[in-house]
Design an enzyme around this catalytic site. Structure first.
Site, PDB file in Angstrom:
ATOM      1  N   HIS A   1     -27.860  26.254 -24.772  1.00  0.00           N
ATOM      2  CA  HIS A   1     -27.635  25.285 -25.842  1.00  0.00           C
ATOM      3  C   HIS A   1     -28.827  24.357 -26.055  1.00  0.00           C
ATOM      4  O   HIS A   1     -28.765  23.463 -26.898  1.00  0.00           O
ATOM      5  CB  HIS A   1     -26.367  24.488 -25.559  1.00  0.00           C
TER       6      HIS A   1
ATOM      7  N   HIS B   1     -24.262  37.546 -25.601  1.00  0.00           N
ATOM      8  CA  HIS B   1     -22.956  38.117 -25.903  1.00  0.00           C
ATOM      9  C   HIS B   1     -22.897  39.610 -25.604  1.00  0.00           C
ATOM     10  O   HIS B   1     -21.806  40.162 -25.455  1.00  0.00           O
ATOM     11  CB  HIS B   1     -22.588  37.832 -27.361  1.00  0.00           C
TER      12      HIS B   1
END
Length: 731
Positions: free
Chosen positions: A259, A96
């Site tokens: 993920h 991020h």
């Protein structure tokens, strides 16, 4: 890697009086020069002679990595690690940090470590990353200025991945820290987080933006507008990742690789149970936000996005669990315990197959996000995922390279990459340059070449425009563009409208002839690149324009630029550098959607200019007459190709009255107040220097009777600065 609690952008006022209105509040259309002020001041407690690159080279990187690896499994009571491992949290933090990058203007990204500042530190998608940075604080304090927050956050992500069994492609340091938010970034038009007013009619996100939703890194993990529609989600994913220069294979690899680790957190509804984000949190929380209103914000009670559960059976190990679970099982949408849409497996085989993140006596069931199911439903993404499933080594290599690109995309050319873990392989997205395998020209050759250039058929304005066209593509945001490489002669730049392709071909042809003649005449190994010759020609022309006005100036010139070839250039990626407005050459496309003067200031920020430097640059270029298509727009002088302050003198002349031209919204006519005759023609870019209060104040200095010499020297200094912006080899 989305974790997105609901939040708005309001801060607690604590009963205090309302904030005083700023000038921008009173006059919203007023040209905002604040972004240029960032380039004029130092806000951090750093010495003027501090050299971060030099300090980083002293760093014991292995020692830092060892400390980070120990931290990964040193769970803290105040914020316990899921599965006893902080790795997934640090991967999300690093992702991020870097994932705000967008190719349109090169802004965002990991540089500066700006995840620490508003608004990014309080985006819903960054919920609880404040805890990740606090976990890193002791390591940052231990190594001090030898490693920036910007570098440390990315390094923590790399070490996290490595500590869970995956070999990364490499790591480079060199990102200096900022000490405030970047005021130049347009994050979008919305007034509240998790809303979207950024799509035009065909479903395209507004030009220049990267994410599809305010306050999210990319897309809504529940699906567009919170609807679990994987096909529509795939469209948003493709568009947002494309805007950070990721293709389908890179996108799928990043999502699947990211993920593979960790879980999402939605023990309850975030809107009902979470307190304010850091910027709105009370002072006693010391910059930490998203506290659970029920008193327990951690462990099994943790709330971040409102989506709950892991993706795989081994959330702290690199394996094929994510891809196998996604492709081998059927999934159906359901509302999770946090009230958000997520996807549950239809098969009983996966149910209760994952250890709980904090309670060894409990089991959890894997889940998927709508954005995960999109990789299965979209035919192109599915093809990539199936290839990865059949070839785990290919999956690993694609994730490694995509992660490296994600976390290093805004660092610029390879010479800025520091440290022992920089890969030997140079990537095309780094805009690599060849090495100079010859001796560089010296003072004698420089003088000889300048004389030969000025004796050619090329005019002062042609030489100035060509040098400007080459150097002004530079963007300080992601360190792309600039004169080094002479990519002006390659696709796509040589055919950009703003560069007047036919005239450019003539100028480059003449300079190439001079280059060839010089290089062929040397037997001592001395050569000159076209990149150097373009800048040298511009310098010589500026010196000639100053001489025409009676001023003897010499612009410092340091050779060493090289000529890139097509093999060093990802041509399509350079279209992002094409200007729709180049105020310095008075070029304005008719289809721009913002006032030209706003784009002028935005471009000036990318060139790291101050308001005064921009003003001197415009005034000097207008007096030289270096306009697109050699128009007279803004050329307020009877002596073009002469470096004077005539632009300012005549702009400020109250004997001239301005009115809009009938044939263009960007053009104006300057009429003699007494006779009504047209004296001058100008664009909005010219007139803003007499209209805006701050720019007018600077213009009044340069328009004074004793200011011409000052303008000449200020223009030369600014010109020289722009010509050298990409000379990282000199740092």
């Amino acid at each position: 890697m989305a974790e997105t609690p609901n939040s708005d952008m309001s801060g607690a006022t604590g009963g205090r009086s309302k904030r005083p209105k700023s000038n921008q509040d009173w006059w919203p259309s007023k040209l905002n020069l604040e972004i240029l002020d960032q380039n004029a001041r130092d806000v951090g407690p750093v010495e003027d002679d501090f050299d971060y690159a030099e300090e980083f080279q002293k760093l014991d990187l292995e020692a830092v990595k060892s400390d980070l690896e120990e931290l990964m499994t040193s769970s803290q009571d105040w914020w316990p690690a899921d599965y006893g491992h902080y790795g997934p949290l640090f991967i999300r933090m690093a992702w991020h940090s870097a994932g705000t990058y967008r190719t349109a203007d090169g802004r965002g990204g990991a540089a500066g470590g700006r995840q620490r500042f508003a608004p990014i530190n309080s985006w819903p998608d960054n919920a609880n990353l404040d805890k990740a940075r606090r976990l890193l604080l002791p390591i940052k304090q231990k190594y001090g200025q030898k490693i920036s927050w910007a570098d440390l956050m990315i390094l923590a992500g790399n070490v996290a991945i490595e500590s869970m069994g995956f070999k990364t492609f490499g790591y480079a340091g060199g990102r200096e820290d900022a000490f405030e938010e970047d005021k130049a970034v347009n994050w979008g038009p919305e007034d509240e987080f998790e809303t979207q007013e950024r799509f035009d009619e065909p479903g395209e996100i507004q030009e220049g933006l990267g994410a599809s939703v305010m306050g999210l890194i990319y897309v809504n993990p529940e699906g567009p507008d919170g609807n679990p529609d994987p096909e529509a989600s795939a469209k948003n994913i493709r568009q947002t990742f494309d805007r950070m220069a990721m293709n389908d294979k890179e996108t799928a690899a990043l999502i699947a690789g990211g993920h593979t680790f960790g879980k999402v957190h939605g023990a309850d509804d975030p809107e009902e149970n979470l307190g304010p984000e850091p910027e709105a949190a009370p002072i006693e929380q010391q910059g930490l936000g998203w506290q659970n209103k029920n008193g327990n914000s951690k462990g099994g009670e943790m709330i971040t996005s409102g989506i709950e559960g892991p993706w795989t059976q081994s959330p702290t190990e690199w394996d094929m669990g994510y891809i196998n679970n996604l492709l081998d099982y059927e999934w159906e949408p359901e509302k999770g315990p946090g009230g958000a849409w997520q996807w549950a497996p239809k098969s009983e085989e996966l149910k209760n197959s994952v250890p709980d993140a904090h309670d060894p006596d409990e089991k959890q069931t894997p889940m998927m996000l709508t954005t995960d199911i999109a990789l299965k439903r979209d035919p192109d993404y599915r093809e990539v995922m199936e290839t990865f499933q059949e070839n785990p080594m290919e999956f690993g290599m694609n994730f490694a390279k995509a992660w490296y690109k994600l976390t290093h995309r805004d660092m610029g050319p390879p010479e800025r990459f520091l440290g022992p873990e920089v890969p030997d392989e140079e990537m095309i997205w780094q805009d690599p340059l060849p090495d100079a395998d010859y001796d560089l020209i010296g003072d004698e050759e420089i003088a000889e070449l300048k004389e030969e250039i000025l004796d050619s058929d090329l005019s002062v304005s042609q030489l100035v425009k060509t040098a400007w066209a080459s150097a002004s593509t530079y963007r300080d945001s992601d360190k792309r563009g600039g004169a080094n490489g002479a990519r002006l002669r390659l696709e796509p730049q040589k055919n950009w409208e703003v560069n007047e392709p036919e005239q450019l071909e003539t100028v480059l042809g003449t300079l190439e002839n001079i280059q060839t003649e010089f290089n062929d005449s040397r037997s001592d190994g001395t050569q000159v690149s076209l990149a150097d010759l373009i800048v040298l020609g511009g310098n010589a022309a500026v010196e000639q324009a100053a001489a025409n006005a009676g001023y003897d100036v010499e612009i410092p010139f340091e050779p060493g630029r090289v000529d890139a070839g097509p093999e060093h250039t990802d041509a399509p990626s350079f279209d992002a550098l094409k200007p729709k407005v180049d105020g310095v050459r008075n070029y304005i496309q008719d289809d721009i959607t913002r006032p030209a003067e706003e784009v002028l200031v935005d471009n000036a920020d990318l060139l790291n200019l101050t308001a005064s430097e921009l003003t001197a640059l415009i005034g000097g270029m207008r007096s030289i007459g270096a306009n697109y298509q050699d128009t007279d727009l803004g050329v307020f002088t009877d002596e073009p190709e002469t470096l004077t302050n005539d632009f300012f003198v005549n702009l400020l002349d109250m004997g001239t009255e301005w009115e809009p031209a009938a044939d263009s919204e960007h053009r104006y006519k300057g009429l003699d107040r007494d006779t009504g005759e047209v004296k001058w023609e100008a664009t909005r870019i010219d007139l803003i220097f007499g209209s805006n209060d701050r720019l007018r104040a600077i213009s009044e200095v340069y328009g004074s009777a004793d200011a011409e010499k000052k303008l000449v020297h200020d223009f030369v200094d600014t010109w020289s600065k722009v010509m050298k912006l990409d000379r990282f080899d000199l740092e």
